[in-house]
Design an enzyme around this catalytic site. Structure first.
Site, short mmCIF file in Angstrom:
data_model
loop_
_atom_site.label_atom_id
_atom_site.label_comp_id
_atom_site.label_asym_id
_atom_site.label_seq_id
_atom_site.Cartn_x
_atom_site.Cartn_y
_atom_site.Cartn_z
N GLU A 179 9.93 0.79 10.62
CA GLU A 179 10.95 1.83 10.43
C GLU A 179 10.22 3.15 10.63
O GLU A 179 9.45 3.57 9.78
CB GLU A 179 11.55 1.70 9.03
CG GLU A 179 12.94 2.31 8.95
CD GLU A 179 12.88 3.76 8.53
OE1 GLU A 179 12.79 4.63 9.43
OE2 GLU A 179 12.93 4.02 7.33
N GLU A 235 9.73 15.15 16.05
CA GLU A 235 10.07 15.08 14.63
C GLU A 235 9.23 16.11 13.88
O GLU A 235 8.01 16.06 13.92
CB GLU A 235 9.79 13.68 14.09
CG GLU A 235 10.13 13.53 12.63
CD GLU A 235 10.02 12.09 12.12
OE1 GLU A 235 8.94 11.50 12.21
OE2 GLU A 235 11.04 11.57 11.63
N LYS A 248 0.84 -1.20 0.00
CA LYS A 248 0.00 0.00 0.00
C LYS A 248 0.88 1.25 0.00
O LYS A 248 1.54 1.55 0.98
CB LYS A 248 -0.91 0.05 1.22
CG LYS A 248 -2.04 1.04 0.97
CD LYS A 248 -2.60 1.71 2.20
CE LYS A 248 -1.85 2.91 2.68
NZ LYS A 248 -1.94 4.10 1.80
N CYS A 283 13.49 10.50 7.38
CA CYS A 283 13.41 9.96 8.74
C CYS A 283 14.73 10.10 9.49
O CYS A 283 14.74 10.29 10.71
CB CYS A 283 12.96 8.52 8.69
SG CYS A 283 13.89 7.51 7.55
P1 NAI Z 1 1.68 7.99 8.33
O1 NAI Z 1 2.61 7.20 9.17
O2 NAI Z 1 0.28 8.15 8.83
O3 NAI Z 1 1.61 7.34 6.86
C1 NAI Z 1 2.47 6.31 6.40
C2 NAI Z 1 1.65 5.23 5.72
O4 NAI Z 1 0.78 4.62 6.67
C3 NAI Z 1 0.76 5.74 4.59
O5 NAI Z 1 0.77 4.78 3.54
C4 NAI Z 1 -0.60 5.78 5.25
O6 NAI Z 1 -1.68 5.67 4.34
C5 NAI Z 1 -0.54 4.58 6.16
N1 NAI Z 1 -1.50 4.61 7.26
C6 NAI Z 1 -2.09 5.69 7.84
N2 NAI Z 1 -2.90 5.31 8.84
C7 NAI Z 1 -2.84 3.96 8.91
C8 NAI Z 1 -3.45 2.98 9.75
N3 NAI Z 1 -4.29 3.31 10.72
N4 NAI Z 1 -3.15 1.68 9.53
C9 NAI Z 1 -2.29 1.33 8.57
N5 NAI Z 1 -1.69 2.20 7.74
C10 NAI Z 1 -1.96 3.52 7.90
O7 NAI Z 1 2.35 9.43 8.09
P2 NAI Z 1 1.78 10.79 7.46
O8 NAI Z 1 0.42 11.08 8.00
O9 NAI Z 1 1.93 10.75 6.00
O10 NAI Z 1 2.82 11.86 8.04
C11 NAI Z 1 2.70 12.37 9.35
C12 NAI Z 1 4.04 12.50 10.01
O11 NAI Z 1 4.65 11.22 10.13
C13 NAI Z 1 5.09 13.30 9.25
O12 NAI Z 1 4.95 14.66 9.50
C14 NAI Z 1 6.38 12.75 9.77
O13 NAI Z 1 6.74 13.35 10.98
C15 NAI Z 1 6.06 11.30 10.03
N6 NAI Z 1 6.53 10.45 8.93
C16 NAI Z 1 7.69 9.77 9.10
C17 NAI Z 1 8.20 9.01 8.07
C18 NAI Z 1 9.47 8.26 8.21
O14 NAI Z 1 10.04 7.84 7.24
N7 NAI Z 1 9.94 8.04 9.41
C19 NAI Z 1 7.53 8.92 6.77
C20 NAI Z 1 6.28 9.64 6.72
C21 NAI Z 1 5.84 10.38 7.77
#
Ligand code: NAI
Ligand code: MG
Length: 491
Positions: A260, A395, A186, A294
């Site tokens: 991660e 973060e 996904k 990240c």
């Molecule tokens: P997110 O962690 O919510 O999204 C990442 C993935 O998880 C997306 O594919 C999303 O559709 C999916 N997802 C969302 N809710 C879910 C659920 N309940 N169950 C399973 N999958 C789910 O991150 P988002 O909202 O895009 O970004 C928010 C913050 O997260 C950013 O501002 C940043 O601080 C952090 N982030 C960190 C990342 C990293 O590489 N460590 C990458 C992206 C975001």
């Protein structure tokens, strides 16, 4: 030369799910739009996969896992991966452009990932023929030969973020193909194009239908995958909060899970360091991909004798970075991925000032001309940041760095470790003894000495503490997709 005309994949038609080798609409018929981070224009519409679609994809992945794929020889999977490396490399300009158009990474930076992606797929190809168990002497009273078999874990649910869409898809699907697993991936709702196209290239390379399925969608789609009883493992990259939710959902069927997650990585500059090397690396350790990384080194600890000099030179470097449209090859700083992400970053810019940090440079949105259509934030540095300020603890995921002075080795190590995260860290010194002491004592999954950000498929990357568990890259990456079976034979 990159051809900036539209990639063939952007044909104006709504993008469908990729399930069992076929393009299909969501059963509900629902779709969602994705807008260009740089121009705000509609890039594409995607099918919004619901629970029923995820179930269909998992069934396809299970059937493929039990089918001919499970009897394919390692060398055949290797050949497929090598073919995939060729196909991806040949189309890399278009793939990079898809990421640039959708999530805004500057085109030169997107193209710069080419050799990393090729090397990664070649690395996974190599791994395919190097999976083996052990023969284990035992002391059983009966004469028994014991050995282990390494078997693919089964159906993998992979959930990826938007900050490196193609790269994330490659690092999730590569080990699947190397080990003989199958996958339902996904992508993030803000960046689905390149993962979808990568899924098609898998089919073109000879991956049988059902082995790689791509379900575009939102959080509900990821949740359906995380809770599905017939998914054996979840591989997740994203925010700590979503990761925690997935761990809870995965408990229902006791899935294997690798996580991660985020970071707030320390980058420590000792006074004896080569500052000419420090400045560009430390700055890009914060500002690369507009800080949407990240492992960004967002807590820059600087030893007091060089503190003001480093602040001044970091500021000069930050101000020299070229902010511009994502498609301009000269651009170094592109937009944030979305308005949502901008609001988050903007709130921290205000907070830093309110908390009493010294704003050295940036701290504002950049507008004018083409930049009015997206959300650009000037590379931002706060100095005199206190360890307890929220800008030093949370973060931000934007181009925002905190600079903190230190006087003492033990003190800086303790402060570097005083975080719930532990993804990465940097150390800058000419003193090898000091460097090694810091390497051993920083509690994080990757440490760079006199460097920042190197990554390679042969070297493990991943988190300590709340930055997650499991490693991507290295032997551990492949291991995470394998089961171990102990076998006993009477002789
Ligand atoms: P997110 O962690 O919510 O999204 C990442 C993935 O998880 C997306 O594919 C999303 O559709 C999916 N997802 C969302 N809710 C879910 C659920 N309940 N169950 C399973 N999958 C789910 O991150 P988002 O909202 O895009 O970004 C928010 C913050 O997260 C950013 O501002 C940043 O601080 C952090 N982030 C960190 C990342 C990293 O590489 N460590 C990458 C992206 C975001
Ligand atoms: Mg977008």
């Amino acid at each position: 030369m990159t051809d900036f005309s539209k990639p063939a994949f952007l044909d104006g038609k709504p993008k469908q799910l990729l399930i069992d080798g076929k393009h299909v609409d969501a059963m509900s018929g629902e779709r969602f739009p994705s807008f260009s981070a740089a121009t705000g224009e509609l890039v594409a519409e995607f099918a919004l996969a619901g629970e029923a679609d995820v179930d269909r994809a998992v069934r396809a992945a299970r059937a493929a896992f039990d089918g001919p794929w499970s009897r394919m020889k390692p060398a055949e999977r290797q050949a497929i991966l090598l073919r995939l490396a060729e196909l991806v490399d040949a189309e890399f300009g278009d793939l990079a452009l898809l990421d640039t158009l959708e999530m805004g990474r500057p085109i030169t930076a997107a193209l710069g990932l080419r050799s990393m992606v090729r090397r990664s797929l070649q690395h996974f190809a190599g791994a395919a023929t190097h999976i083996h168990g052990q023969t284990l002497p035992n002391s059983s009273p009966v004469d028994l030969l014991s050995f282990t078999l390494r078997e693919p874990i089964g159906v993998v649910g992979a959930i990826i973020p938007w900050n490196g869409p193609l790269f994330s898809a490659v690092w999730k699907i590569g080990p699947v193909l190397a080990t003989g697993c199958t996958v339902v991936l996904k992508p993030a709702e803000d960046a689905s194009l390149s993962p979808l196209r990568f899924g098609e290239l898998c089919l073109e390379a000879g991956v049988p239908p059902g082995v790689v399925n791509i379900v575009t969608g939102a959080g509900i789609t990821g949740a359906a995958l995380s809770a599905h009883p017939d998914v054996d493992k979840i591989a997740f990259t994203g925010s700590c909060e979503t990761g925690q939710r997935i761990i809870q959902m995965s408990a229902g069927s006791v899935k294997k899970v690798t996580m991660e997650l985020g970071g707030k990585s320390p980058n420590i500059v000792f006074a004896d360091a080569d500052l000419d090397a420090v400045i560009p690396a430390a700055a890009m350790g914060i500002f690369n991909n507009s800080g949407q990384v990240c492992a960004a080194g967002t807590r820059l600890f600087v030893e007091r004798p060089v503190y003001e000099e480093v602040i001044a030179r970091m500021a000069a470097f930050a101000e020299g970075l070229k902010i511009g449209p994502s498609l301009d090859p000269a651009t170094q700083i592109g937009p944030l991925v979305s308005e949502k992400q901008y609001k988050r970053v903007a709130s921290y810019l205000e907070l830093g000032v309110a908390e009493g940090a010294r704003l050295v440079t940036g701290g504002r949105r950049v507008t004018g001309g083409a930049l009015d259509k997206g959300y650009w934030v000037a590379p931002t540095l706060f100095a005199d940041v206190g360890d307890d300020m929220r800008i030093a603890r949370e973060e931000i995921f934007g181009p925002v760095g905190c600079i903190l002075p230190f006087d003492d080795f033990d003190d800086v190590i303790a402060r570097a470790n005083a975080t719930r995260f532990g993804l990465a860290g940097g150390v800058w010194t000419r003193d090898i003894t000091k460097a090694m002491a810091a390497v051993k004592r920083i509690r994080a999954g990757s440490i760079w000495v006199n460097h920042y950000f190197a990554m390679d498929p042969a070297v493990p990357f991943g988190g300590y503490k709340m930055s997650g568990f499991g490693r991507e890259g290295g032997v551990e990456h492949i291991e995470a997709y394998l089961q171990t079976k102990g076998v006993w034979i009477r002789n």
